[in-house]
Design a protein around this motif. Structure first.
Motif, PDB file in Angstrom:
ATOM      1  N   LEU A 124      -8.828   1.822  -2.953  1.00 44.41           N
ATOM      2  CA  LEU A 124      -8.196   1.189  -1.785  1.00 44.41           C
ATOM      3  C   LEU A 124      -9.134   0.207  -1.088  1.00 44.41           C
ATOM      4  O   LEU A 124      -8.741  -0.914  -0.754  1.00 44.41           O
ATOM      5  N   TYR A 154      -1.866   5.168  -3.287  1.00 45.36           N
ATOM      6  CA  TYR A 154      -3.296   4.867  -3.391  1.00 45.36           C
ATOM      7  C   TYR A 154      -4.190   5.988  -3.916  1.00 45.36           C
ATOM      8  O   TYR A 154      -5.360   5.777  -4.160  1.00 45.36           O
ATOM      9  N   LYS A 170       0.811  -1.219   0.000  1.00 37.95           N
ATOM     10  CA  LYS A 170       0.000   0.000   0.000  1.00 37.95           C
ATOM     11  C   LYS A 170       0.848   1.274   0.000  1.00 37.95           C
ATOM     12  O   LYS A 170       0.355   2.346  -0.306  1.00 37.95           O
ATOM     13  N   VAL A 219      -5.201   3.301   5.545  1.00 38.93           N
ATOM     14  CA  VAL A 219      -5.318   1.894   5.178  1.00 38.93           C
ATOM     15  C   VAL A 219      -6.170   1.120   6.196  1.00 38.93           C
ATOM     16  O   VAL A 219      -7.075   0.367   5.794  1.00 38.93           O
ATOM     17  N   TYR A 255      -9.050   8.506  -2.994  1.00 38.15           N
ATOM     18  CA  TYR A 255      -8.520   7.146  -3.228  1.00 38.15           C
ATOM     19  C   TYR A 255      -9.705   6.214  -3.439  1.00 38.15           C
ATOM     20  O   TYR A 255     -10.295   5.726  -2.508  1.00 38.15           O
TER      21      TYR A 255
END
Lengths: 499, 499
Positions: A355, A327, A96, A123, A352
């Motif tokens: 993701l 991302y 990531k 994340v 993003y």
């Protein structure tokens, strides 16, 4: 009250003081010899791990007030908060962060799952949205993240630090959530009285430009990372990095490619936003690139909305802004503190859209847009404005003092009465404390009221009440009150203090 | 408002619901196939690490309210808070937790210092006091700690969990800080409306008894750990463990030793506290043991102070209370929730006079006493009382609704006006949202006011204001207001809501 301290105008317009320097020196120097479990003599280092630090009571009070202000603005815009673990399965974080993955802290393999400390809050949020099958959410989170970076205490770069994130997940009409995220960022920095401007760009514009200039798709991320440095190094250094990364792999010469890139990311970016948009719309190569044009349409719509939000003049389209993280897929932005604050970038974020999909079984993703405040740098700015001596870290309202023979249990009973009434009170943990020491303790902790008892007061069911903030001679001994009236009198005075 | 929800009387007097069970099952089941960086197919487990969990917005709201209540009481007693890193040098933690050291989480050796996640907040606090050369401090800390224990979600035993600690460091007159720590614990649990009683003991009494009974010094900690289990297992099991640990190492037979121990820790502990104290004072062997008598004097003085604090009846002297941790040196205590709550121990602590000294260069130490609230169990109790549907996790006060042609920018402008006035407002992120969907969103998020605009209102510089909490038929369309009066009207209504 601290709110007032923090919101006070800039006292020192100079650069941020290196507040940690002296502390670091002292702690690194203090090692001591101890016996460990094997009875061997070992040197115990009395310090926190590299890149981490303790925050004392006054610093923590300032930080808490900073978090309260941020939370207030985040809640104003409908945000809710969640809590996720400080470590995640390593597989969740892997792939990531591109090159920065090497900075991830892993937990020891102690016969369980492979886990790592979270590197950011984005994340884990995407993992949360996917795992709990969330369709729409406006969530904020103020929490610590971990990076095994080279620490720089003076610049506020630590291995353990707070991020304050606001993210909007869900399928909505274009640019409406994006505009609100920027409005939230704008209003938060205004509430903290930090002068700033916003750099804005779009991943599709950036990728489009690189394609137009002849960069091969597989080199786009590397070239992008080089261009991102243009705010810190001169063009010649950026060019050098581009040449290294693209040489002999394009149809045209790398030098030509670099020259074209410079045209866009450096020369055109100097134009005011409106002129830059118009210039791109007259650029034949740009017009033919559907991705770049999609990005430009997003930017134009976003600017319209930011106009409604009365923050259009805070924003500057800057084609050199690239943002490292892999991302991002749409708009990207960065808030830059005015140079006088001496800290540079203080917040960043972007859209993003893929993701969450990386954690999803079906191809289905949930588009997201968000921002992360680099709160350690903001903390440095606030610290440089404050006189720490004036920060009151306790919330104590009354100090109970005895004159004469100690009267420990009498002080305890009085404190108990005050606590019961919801008043924050304390007293000296001594059987027979000296009067002078009690005054000093009361003043040191900036406690606004002293309640004094002695034999006379006890005999007459009275107390003396003294306002510690005034030095008026004629209240030296305090005013005398019937004991039964004390609570009401204090409550009235304290409520006046709050207003 | 949540304060009100949490402070409401017990709705269900039954045992705590296993609130996590269903969640655990679902998350463990959801694995998915993804391509990792090597393009090999791997199974990505979409879950949090073993023994950790996510808290959703409503759970986090309840937890935040719990933390707020605890903080309020901690501040009432003069507490200040600090922040320390989530991991410490491993050398700081080693040798502090006895057998439980095996539960410490280590970070990977990635070419730096050996670090471990904090196991509790007490050892980092002692390290802080020693390192910063603190002489006196009343500090509280609400933070996560980590233990590689066998998780039991139903009992609220997790690997990552919060502790809420209050500790008093400094040299004071005997038992005054000890009494205040117990008062703080008492008032916190009262504020949370959790019925409880306190078990009290003293390490010097306990060690004295073991010596009197013939336990060798090197076996005292092991025997102590066995006795500590008496609240969970019958005496025969405890005795078995004592026999295993002391056999053939004492002058008298182990069976005799065990019998004497049972006399004190089981038979005598059944007496009411006053009778127990008197019995010990008539016990010849006890009278001759200076350590035990010192401990008893502490307990007697503490009980006097707890009488002044009006909590004497909450306390029961219990000679079987031993507390596992190595670092306690004086009074020890544990708060037990009434059996109806089904969770047992919810807080524990004691005096630890030598821990700071373990980090100190000179022989000098700073005596400390403190308490740690097991907030996860308290959270379980609160959750079992609440109807989660009723918990409002956002702080939004106004939903801006359009009738007719979307009026996106008009809604944005109205929201902008409200935000500017400090009012928490939101609207639907759609260009042309359906009226019905806007009502549903407003109700779902329990937003108290709706402000409605349509062509008519815009033409006339008016808005409609609707109170969403009432279902009175004649305000169906809301009341009509001049646009310029909206902010004042809303502020008045919202301030009435708060009171």
């Amino acid at each position: 009250m601290l709110q007032r301290i923090i919101s006070s105008p800039l006292r020192s317009p100079s650069a941020v003081k290196p507040v940690y320097g002296h502390l670091l020196k002292r702690t690194l120097a203090s090692t001591l010899v101890l016996q460990n479990e094997d009875k061997k003599q070992t040197v115990l280092q009395l310090k926190t791990p590299k890149g981490t630090k303790d925050y004392n009571d006054k610093e923590t009070k300032v930080r808490q007030s900073l978090f309260d202000t941020i939370t207030r603005i985040f809640q104003r815009h409908g945000g809710v908060t969640i809590d996720t673990p400080v470590f995640e399965l390593s597989s969740i974080l892997s792939g990531k962060y591109g090159e920065d993955s090497k900075l991830i802290y892993d937990l020891s393999d102690q016969g369980g799952e492979a886990c790592s400390l979270r590197y950011d809050l984005t994340v884990p949020f995407a993992r949360y949205v996917a795992m709990h099958q969330i369709q729409q959410m406006k969530r904020y989170q103020l929490a610590k993240v971990y990076r095994r970076d080279q620490p720089n205490m003076r610049k506020g770069r630590l291995r353990e630090f707070y991020q304050c994130d606001f993210d909007i997940a869900g399928q909505y009409d274009p640019m409406i959530p994006d505009a609100e995220v920027l409005k939230i960022l704008n209003d938060t920095l205004d509430a903290l009285e930090i002068p700033f401007y916003l750099k804005l760009n779009h991943r599709q514009i950036l990728d489009g430009i690189f394609e137009i200039c002849g960069v091969r798709p597989e080199h786009i991320r590397a070239v992008s990372a080089a261009v991102d440095k243009l705010d810190k190094v001169p063009w010649t250094v950026v060019e050098q990095e581009i040449l290294q990364k693209t040489t002999a792999t394009t149809d045209v010469t790398s030098k030509t490619v670099a020259g074209k890139i410079q045209h866009y990311v450096q020369f055109l970016s100097e134009l005011p936003t409106t002129d830059l948009v118009e210039t791109l719309e007259r650029d034949d190569a740009f017009l033919k690139h559907s991705g770049a044009m999609k990005g430009l349409a997003d930017i134009k719509l976003l600017l319209e909305y930011l106009d409604v939000y009365q923050m259009r003049d805070r924003v500057k389209l800057d084609l050199s802004l690239a943002r490292g993280l892999d991302y991002y897929t749409g708009v990207i932005y960065e808030a830059i503190a005015e140079p006088s604050e001496g800290v540079g970038s203080i917040a960043a974020g972007g859209r993003y859209d893929h993701l969450v999909g990386m954690f999803s079984n079906s191809k289905k993703t949930i588009p997201c847009v968000g921002v992360s405040l680099g709160v350690e740098r903001i903390f440095s700015i606030l610290m440089s404005r404050l006189n720490m001596q004036e920060v009151k870290s306790n919330a104590t309202q009354v100090y109970v003092i005895s004159v004469g023979d100690g009267f420990l249990k009498e002080r305890m009973a009085l404190a108990q009465e005050l606590w019961k009434a919801g008043i924050n009170a304390t007293f000296m943990y001594k059987k027979k404390p000296k009067l002078e020491k009690q005054w000093i303790a009361c003043e040191k902790d900036q406690i606004p009221y002293a309640v004094i008892i002695g034999q006379d007061e006890l005999d007459r069911d009275q107390v003396r009440l003294k306002d510690m903030r005034t030095k008026i001679a004629d209240q030296r001994g305090g005013s005398i009150l019937a004991r039964k009236d004390l609570i009401d009198e204090l409550k009235q005075r304290l409520s006046r203090m709050e207003n």
